[in-house]
Enzyme design. Structure first.
Site, mmCIF file in Angstrom:
data_model
loop_
_atom_site.group_PDB
_atom_site.id
_atom_site.type_symbol
_atom_site.label_atom_id
_atom_site.label_comp_id
_atom_site.label_asym_id
_atom_site.label_seq_id
_atom_site.Cartn_x
_atom_site.Cartn_y
_atom_site.Cartn_z
ATOM 1 N N LYS A 280 57.994 34.626 34.068
ATOM 2 C CA LYS A 280 58.284 33.282 34.022
ATOM 3 C C LYS A 280 59.796 33.070 33.129
ATOM 4 C CE LYS A 280 53.687 31.242 33.853
ATOM 5 N NZ LYS A 280 53.881 30.664 35.033
ATOM 6 N N GLU A 352 48.333 35.003 38.691
ATOM 7 C CA GLU A 352 47.075 35.752 38.227
ATOM 8 C C GLU A 352 45.737 35.004 38.194
ATOM 9 O OE1 GLU A 352 49.218 34.019 36.362
ATOM 10 O OE2 GLU A 352 47.679 33.205 35.039
ATOM 11 N N ARG A 354 43.959 33.159 40.186
ATOM 12 C CA ARG A 354 43.269 33.337 41.311
ATOM 13 C C ARG A 354 42.784 34.781 41.378
ATOM 14 N NH1 ARG A 354 47.952 31.368 45.156
ATOM 15 N NH2 ARG A 354 48.465 30.176 43.196
HETATM 16 N N1 BES Z 1 49.220 29.382 34.370
HETATM 17 C C1 BES Z 1 50.060 29.001 35.602
HETATM 18 C C2 BES Z 1 50.185 27.643 36.365
HETATM 19 C C3 BES Z 1 50.697 26.516 35.188
HETATM 20 C C4 BES Z 1 52.082 26.567 35.351
HETATM 21 C C5 BES Z 1 50.057 25.942 34.544
HETATM 22 C C6 BES Z 1 52.620 25.639 34.473
HETATM 23 C C7 BES Z 1 50.553 24.952 33.726
HETATM 24 C C8 BES Z 1 51.912 24.771 33.837
HETATM 25 C C9 BES Z 1 49.663 29.808 36.772
HETATM 26 O O1 BES Z 1 49.289 31.361 36.451
HETATM 27 C C10 BES Z 1 50.859 30.254 37.622
HETATM 28 O O2 BES Z 1 51.862 30.856 36.986
HETATM 29 N N2 BES Z 1 50.803 29.764 38.795
HETATM 30 C C11 BES Z 1 51.990 30.018 39.754
HETATM 31 C C12 BES Z 1 51.748 30.282 41.074
HETATM 32 C C13 BES Z 1 52.908 30.489 41.965
HETATM 33 C C14 BES Z 1 53.559 31.816 41.803
HETATM 34 C C15 BES Z 1 52.381 30.776 43.338
HETATM 35 C C16 BES Z 1 52.776 28.698 39.648
HETATM 36 O O3 BES Z 1 52.328 27.473 39.528
HETATM 37 O O4 BES Z 1 54.288 28.558 39.521
HETATM 38 ZN ZN ZN Z 2 48.315 31.362 34.773
HETATM 39 MN MN MN Z 3 50.929 32.713 36.103
#
Ligand code: BES
Ligand code: ZN
Ligand code: MN
Length: 499
Positions: A280, A352, A354
């Site tokens: 990230k 991750e 899912r």
């Molecule tokens: N934990 C995150 C989702 C999230 C992001 C929650 C920001 C709260 C604030 C999750 O694991 C994630 O990183 N999801 C990705 C999915 C994508 C790679 C398809 C996302 O939302 O960017």
């Molecule tokens: Zn996450």
């Molecule tokens: Mn994530």
């Protein structure tokens, strides 16, 4: 905080403070009128002089009001009497608490329970008041040396009910809300803890503490080798990148009829989500310690049920890992085999949630559940779609969806349904495996739920994406304790309707 209910008129309360409503514009509530009459018009005089209009946000603190037994009277602006909504009712209570905290009063008799809110009874009003008060007074200071405690903290609230006939109902509301508050506090505390303290092992320890606290709770923690034996290749793939060993925590609260199939709650427990190799960006990455809010809300909900000694069967399943990049971490393109036997192409290691949920959802089948609800901070896309007000809701069973929607409305902890149409499923096609873990451009919240739906075909299932509602960002950042109220409302509704 201690909460009780009482019927009786405001001038007779021997207490630190009596809180009464003033409506816009300058209209006294019934209890304000009583105090006004007995004191020779003190309140109406002040109102006439323009000291308080009755708008939401306004307060006026009076001392030594004649012919009353209380030390103080707090006038609380409530807006137009006919326009009071769920949201404004909470706001009014919060304004009251903020003002009281700045006064010396520690015990309060609140007559704000007489404020009319459309279609809401005394029970609802007491429940909402307690949640609002707890939200205002919550502090997370266990990791600060200066605890910044209030000099004279609020200790006790008495809610006024209009007659003896309402006492029993008021007491039920207090009992339920105090149990829910215990759950919310546990959820917030766990979520606010940093990733170096709140690890998968720490969550497992907390689940074990619940077992010690409540005789009906039975906690089981599966370690990595046990999960390997079960074939949880997808969950373990995420855990590979971290030094923190994964845990699969199950908390059984079987206080209901033996024949009754349980409600199973599955909570995402990623104690820190760095994104893994699909790292990230740095900004606000600290907030990814909240990626275990689903897990925390499952623990909180079960604690609330146990606190209430609710005769229901509830099972919590918490898959917990830390998502980190490492030499042996999963990489984009890797293919893993889930417990269900389905193979998954991991195109993005940051999707991750899912990957751990799918194995937990397969595992859930062993409980022959009545329904399964998973709760997860699953997608940033959910924040884009819905913001911070409702959680995203999807699932495969209309009645379950409707029950959750109405529990959300009632509790104020709302959710909103997104379409889980088959049309979206093809976005998960993979060239090399049975399914890909991301759905490409568009409808990220829905494609995440589509992924989960491939593992939930054997039972009635709903998915709550709580990415937008589980915590607040910004200066006042912190966990909200959602959706414990929603889940408890759903469970209590089911209990009361007898199925
Ligand atoms: N934990 C995150 C989702 C999230 C992001 C929650 C920001 C709260 C604030 C999750 O694991 C994630 O990183 N999801 C990705 C999915 C994508 C790679 C398809 C996302 O939302 O960017
Ligand atoms: Zn996450
Ligand atoms: Mn994530």
């Amino acid at each position: 905080m201690e909460y009780t209910v009482k019927s009786g008129s405001p001038e007779k309360q021997r207490i630190g403070c009596v809180a009464v409503a003033i409506y816009a514009s300058r209209k006294l509530s019934a209890s304000a009128r009583t105090l006004d009459e007995i004191s020779g018009g003190v309140i109406s005089n002040l109102v006439r002089r323009g000291e308080i209009e009755g708008d939401i946000g306004q307060t006026l603190l009076l001392h030594n009001v004649e012919n009353t037994l209380c030390d103080r009277v707090l006038l609380v602006g409530c807006g137009k009497e006919k326009d009071i909504t769920t949201n404004s009712f909470r706001k009014i209570n919060q304004v009251m608490v903020k003002r009281l905290e700045a006064s010396g009063a520690t015990e309060i008799a609140s007559y704000l329970t007489e404020i009319p809110v459309k279609r809401r009874d005394i029970r609802w009003k007491i429940q909402q008041s307690i949640e609002a008060i707890d939200e205002c007074t919550y502090q997370f200071n266990q990791l600060k040396t200066d605890k910044n405690l209030p000099r004279r903290p609020l200790r006790k609230f008495i809610f006024s009910v209009s007659g003896r006939g309402q006492l029993a109902e008021g007491e039920t509301a207090v009992r339920n809300s105090m149990a829910i508050s215990t759950g919310i506090k546990l959820t917030k505390d766990l979520a606010n803890l940093p990733g170096n303290i709140c690890t998968p092992a720490y969550l497992a320890k907390q689940a074990n503490i619940l077992q010690e606290q409540y005789p009906k709770v039975k906690t089981t923690v599966l370690d990595v080798d046990e999960m390997e034996k079960l074939g949880m290749g997808s969950l373990l793939a995420v855990a590979r990148g971290s030094r923190e060993p994964a845990k699969l925590i199950t908390i059984e609260y079987m206080a209901g009829n033996k024949k009754q199939a349980p409600i199973v709650l599955v909570g995402k427990g990623v104690t820190f989500d760095s994104g893994g190799i699909s790292l990230k960006p740095g900004a606000a990455m600290d907030e990814m310690k909240y990626d275990m809010c689903g897990a925390a809300s499952v623990l909180g909900t079960i604690a609330a049920c146990a606190e209430l000694q609710l005769p229901m069967n509830i099972v919590g399943i918490v898959p917990s890992v830390e998502n980190m990049p490492d030499g042996i971490a999963i990489k984009p393109g890797d293919i893993v085999t889930s417990m269900s036997g389905k193979t998954i192409e991991i195109l993005n290691t940051d999707a991750e949630g899912r990957l751990i949920l799918c194995d937990a959802l397969t595992y859930a089948d062993k409980y022959k559940p009545d329904v399964v609800i998973d709760i997860a901070t699953l997608t940033g896309a959910c924040i884009v779609a819905l913001g911070a007000h409702p959680a995203g809701l999807m699932g495969n069973h209309k009645p379950l969806i409707n029950d959750l929607l109405s529990a959300g409305k009632k509790s104020g902890d709302r959710c909103w349904q997104l379409p889980l149409w088959d049309d979206y499923q093809e976005q998960l096609n993979s060239n090399f495996a049975d399914i890909a873990n991301i759905g490409g451009k568009g409808a990220g919240t829905i494609t995440a739920a589509c992924f989960l739906s491939r593992f939930t075909q054997k039972y009635h299932w709903a998915h709550l994406d709580i990415a937008g509602v589980a915590w607040k960002s910004g200066n006042d950042k912190g966990a909200t304790g959602r959706p414990v109220s929603l889940l408890m409302q759903y469970i209590l509704d089911r209990f009361e309707s007898g199925h």
